[in-house]
Design a protein around this motif. Sequence first.
Motif, PDB file in Angstrom:
ATOM      1  N   TRP A   1       0.827  -1.203   0.000  1.00  0.00           N
ATOM      2  CA  TRP A   1       0.000   0.000   0.000  1.00  0.00           C
ATOM      3  C   TRP A   1       0.863   1.256   0.000  1.00  0.00           C
ATOM      4  N   SER A   2       0.225   2.359  -0.359  1.00  0.00           N
ATOM      5  CA  SER A   2       0.891   3.656  -0.269  1.00  0.00           C
ATOM      6  C   SER A   2       1.115   4.013   1.198  1.00  0.00           C
ATOM      7  N   PRO A   3       2.039   4.942   1.478  1.00  0.00           N
ATOM      8  CA  PRO A   3       2.349   5.272   2.875  1.00  0.00           C
ATOM      9  C   PRO A   3       1.126   5.747   3.659  1.00  0.00           C
ATOM     10  N   ARG A   4       1.097   5.363   4.929  1.00  0.00           N
ATOM     11  CA  ARG A   4       0.091   5.777   5.910  1.00  0.00           C
ATOM     12  C   ARG A   4      -1.276   5.142   5.708  1.00  0.00           C
ATOM     13  N   ARG A   5      -1.416   4.256   4.725  1.00  0.00           N
ATOM     14  CA  ARG A   5      -2.683   3.554   4.541  1.00  0.00           C
ATOM     15  C   ARG A   5      -2.821   2.460   5.598  1.00  0.00           C
ATOM     16  N   PHE A   6      -3.950   2.437   6.289  1.00  0.00           N
ATOM     17  CA  PHE A   6      -4.230   1.402   7.284  1.00  0.00           C
ATOM     18  C   PHE A   6      -5.649   0.892   7.103  1.00  0.00           C
ATOM     19  N   SER A   7      -5.813  -0.397   7.352  1.00  0.00           N
ATOM     20  CA  SER A   7      -7.149  -0.988   7.282  1.00  0.00           C
ATOM     21  C   SER A   7      -7.144  -2.277   8.084  1.00  0.00           C
ATOM     22  N   HIS A   8      -8.212  -3.052   7.940  1.00  0.00           N
ATOM     23  CA  HIS A   8      -8.349  -4.331   8.628  1.00  0.00           C
ATOM     24  C   HIS A   8      -7.521  -5.401   7.916  1.00  0.00           C
ATOM     25  N   LEU A   9      -7.255  -6.484   8.609  1.00  0.00           N
ATOM     26  CA  LEU A   9      -6.626  -7.635   7.976  1.00  0.00           C
ATOM     27  C   LEU A   9      -7.628  -8.311   7.049  1.00  0.00           C
ATOM     28  N   ALA A  10      -7.111  -8.834   5.934  1.00  0.00           N
ATOM     29  CA  ALA A  10      -7.974  -9.468   4.933  1.00  0.00           C
ATOM     30  C   ALA A  10      -7.148 -10.488   4.167  1.00  0.00           C
ATOM     31  N   GLY A  11      -7.832 -11.380   3.479  1.00  0.00           N
ATOM     32  CA  GLY A  11      -7.122 -12.371   2.678  1.00  0.00           C
ATOM     33  C   GLY A  11      -8.081 -13.292   1.966  1.00  0.00           C
ATOM     34  N   TYR A  12      -7.556 -14.025   1.004  1.00  0.00           N
ATOM     35  CA  TYR A  12      -8.381 -14.918   0.198  1.00  0.00           C
ATOM     36  C   TYR A  12      -8.724 -16.202   0.946  1.00  0.00           C
ATOM     37  N   VAL A  13      -9.895 -16.723   0.651  1.00  0.00           N
ATOM     38  CA  VAL A  13     -10.319 -18.023   1.166  1.00  0.00           C
ATOM     39  C   VAL A  13      -9.663 -19.108   0.329  1.00  0.00           C
ATOM     40  N   GLU A  14      -9.070 -20.098   0.977  1.00  0.00           N
ATOM     41  CA  GLU A  14      -8.411 -21.185   0.264  1.00  0.00           C
ATOM     42  C   GLU A  14      -9.346 -22.373   0.092  1.00  0.00           C
ATOM     43  N   PRO A  15      -9.104 -23.199  -0.935  1.00  0.00           N
ATOM     44  CA  PRO A  15      -9.940 -24.384  -1.129  1.00  0.00           C
ATOM     45  C   PRO A  15      -9.950 -25.271   0.118  1.00  0.00           C
ATOM     46  N   GLY A  16     -11.109 -25.775   0.469  1.00  0.00           N
ATOM     47  CA  GLY A  16     -11.229 -26.707   1.579  1.00  0.00           C
ATOM     48  C   GLY A  16     -11.444 -26.082   2.932  1.00  0.00           C
ATOM     49  N   GLU A  17     -11.583 -24.745   3.016  1.00  0.00           N
ATOM     50  CA  GLU A  17     -11.821 -24.123   4.307  1.00  0.00           C
ATOM     51  C   GLU A  17     -13.091 -23.269   4.262  1.00  0.00           C
ATOM     52  N   THR A  18     -13.708 -23.107   5.422  1.00  0.00           N
ATOM     53  CA  THR A  18     -14.866 -22.235   5.529  1.00  0.00           C
ATOM     54  C   THR A  18     -14.400 -20.782   5.580  1.00  0.00           C
ATOM     55  N   LEU A  19     -15.349 -19.881   5.443  1.00  0.00           N
ATOM     56  CA  LEU A  19     -15.017 -18.462   5.572  1.00  0.00           C
ATOM     57  C   LEU A  19     -14.439 -18.170   6.949  1.00  0.00           C
ATOM     58  N   GLU A  20     -15.032 -18.752   7.980  1.00  0.00           N
ATOM     59  CA  GLU A  20     -14.562 -18.520   9.350  1.00  0.00           C
ATOM     60  C   GLU A  20     -13.161 -19.082   9.557  1.00  0.00           C
ATOM     61  N   GLN A  21     -12.879 -20.239   8.981  1.00  0.00           N
ATOM     62  CA  GLN A  21     -11.531 -20.794   9.094  1.00  0.00           C
ATOM     63  C   GLN A  21     -10.515 -19.900   8.393  1.00  0.00           C
ATOM     64  N   ALA A  22     -10.919 -19.282   7.281  1.00  0.00           N
ATOM     65  CA  ALA A  22     -10.023 -18.356   6.595  1.00  0.00           C
ATOM     66  C   ALA A  22      -9.716 -17.150   7.476  1.00  0.00           C
ATOM     67  N   VAL A  23     -10.707 -16.670   8.236  1.00  0.00           N
ATOM     68  CA  VAL A  23     -10.474 -15.566   9.168  1.00  0.00           C
ATOM     69  C   VAL A  23      -9.386 -15.942  10.167  1.00  0.00           C
ATOM     70  N   HIS A  24      -9.539 -17.092  10.821  1.00  0.00           N
ATOM     71  CA  HIS A  24      -8.550 -17.527  11.819  1.00  0.00           C
ATOM     72  C   HIS A  24      -7.162 -17.688  11.193  1.00  0.00           C
ATOM     73  N   ARG A  25      -7.098 -18.330  10.023  1.00  0.00           N
ATOM     74  CA  ARG A  25      -5.795 -18.594   9.400  1.00  0.00           C
ATOM     75  C   ARG A  25      -5.101 -17.308   8.975  1.00  0.00           C
ATOM     76  N   GLU A  26      -5.813 -16.417   8.279  1.00  0.00           N
ATOM     77  CA  GLU A  26      -5.189 -15.192   7.791  1.00  0.00           C
ATOM     78  C   GLU A  26      -4.654 -14.338   8.945  1.00  0.00           C
ATOM     79  N   VAL A  27      -5.431 -14.221  10.007  1.00  0.00           N
ATOM     80  CA  VAL A  27      -5.010 -13.383  11.138  1.00  0.00           C
ATOM     81  C   VAL A  27      -3.801 -14.008  11.837  1.00  0.00           C
ATOM     82  N   ALA A  28      -3.810 -15.326  11.976  1.00  0.00           N
ATOM     83  CA  ALA A  28      -2.659 -15.992  12.589  1.00  0.00           C
ATOM     84  C   ALA A  28      -1.410 -15.822  11.734  1.00  0.00           C
ATOM     85  N   GLU A  29      -1.553 -15.933  10.404  1.00  0.00           N
ATOM     86  CA  GLU A  29      -0.401 -15.816   9.513  1.00  0.00           C
ATOM     87  C   GLU A  29       0.153 -14.395   9.480  1.00  0.00           C
ATOM     88  N   GLU A  30      -0.735 -13.421   9.429  1.00  0.00           N
ATOM     89  CA  GLU A  30      -0.299 -12.046   9.190  1.00  0.00           C
ATOM     90  C   GLU A  30       0.032 -11.273  10.462  1.00  0.00           C
TER      91      GLU A  30
END
Length: 307
Positions: free
Chosen positions: A184-213
């Motif tokens: 991102w350009s400087p000073r841009r801030f937002s929430h954590l986000a990421g793509y859903v991977e095959p074989g996981e629910t939307l909620e599981q993607a939330v847990h995984r992305e936040v843990a990874e990032e």
Amino acid sequence: MRNPWPLDHPSRIDRAAERRSVVDLEACHAIIVRDGSVMTADGRLVELAPGHQPAAMLRIYLGVDRGRDLVALVPEDPAFGSDPDGIGGERLRGLRDLLAGFWDRGPDGERDHELATTAIAIANWHAAHPRCSLCGEPTVPAMGGWVRRCDQDGRDHYPRTDPAIIVAITDDEDRLLLAHAAHWSPRRFSHLAGYVEPGETLEQAVHREVAEEAGLTLTGVEYLGSQPWPFPASVMVGFRARALTTEIAVDGVEISEARFVSRDDVAGLVRDGEMVLAPKGSIARRMLEDWFGGELPEPHARGPVDV
């Protein structure tokens, strides 16, 4: 939370799928779209009547609005509509830059947002899928642009949408986690986000992305709403959750900085131009302002809208 657009209601545009195979695409009014941009004048979509349209590389049937058939038209001339005239006239503009203006215009803006989002999403798909994924031969548009057909093996290929999650994370003090993505350009801030991977629910993607990032463990994951996000072909699915710890460990690759902030922190950082938020009209901004309890001021210094 209210959705950034009233997406729990029916579409404002009748997509009229039954007409896709029979409508005369050249007799429709046209919205001009190319490379993630749409033609606007003073922040409103421009619609060109039959006989006043540029030569088309592609036409995509969008549906019926106010008794008229509408298409998205990708012009043959790559320079068409690209030069600003300096007085707010017709030109191609990126959807991110139009979101706030659409939002401010109420129902008419919601209509323009819906048409622009659909036009950009389907045009992006056509641009990225010119050949059959099985035999490699060129495909041709069919069904009003909602299918690409391979004449070699007779297969139809349909548009794809890639789901992505975005999550508003708070701690026990009700502070909000905001992060800066490395690209991102400087000073841009937002929430954590990421793509859903095959074989996981939307909620599981939330847990995984936040843990990874950010190295955080969550509880209380709750669905909030969704928004089409054709950059290039996503739908953003919003959640909120609570962090069980506040020890942040960013991955240093996708996320370069993250911190928990109070409401007073955010208000001051935005007011002083030290933090630039997602644009009005985005699900990210609505999630943030839902936590904040009202609208936030626009920053003094504006960079490119790349959130």
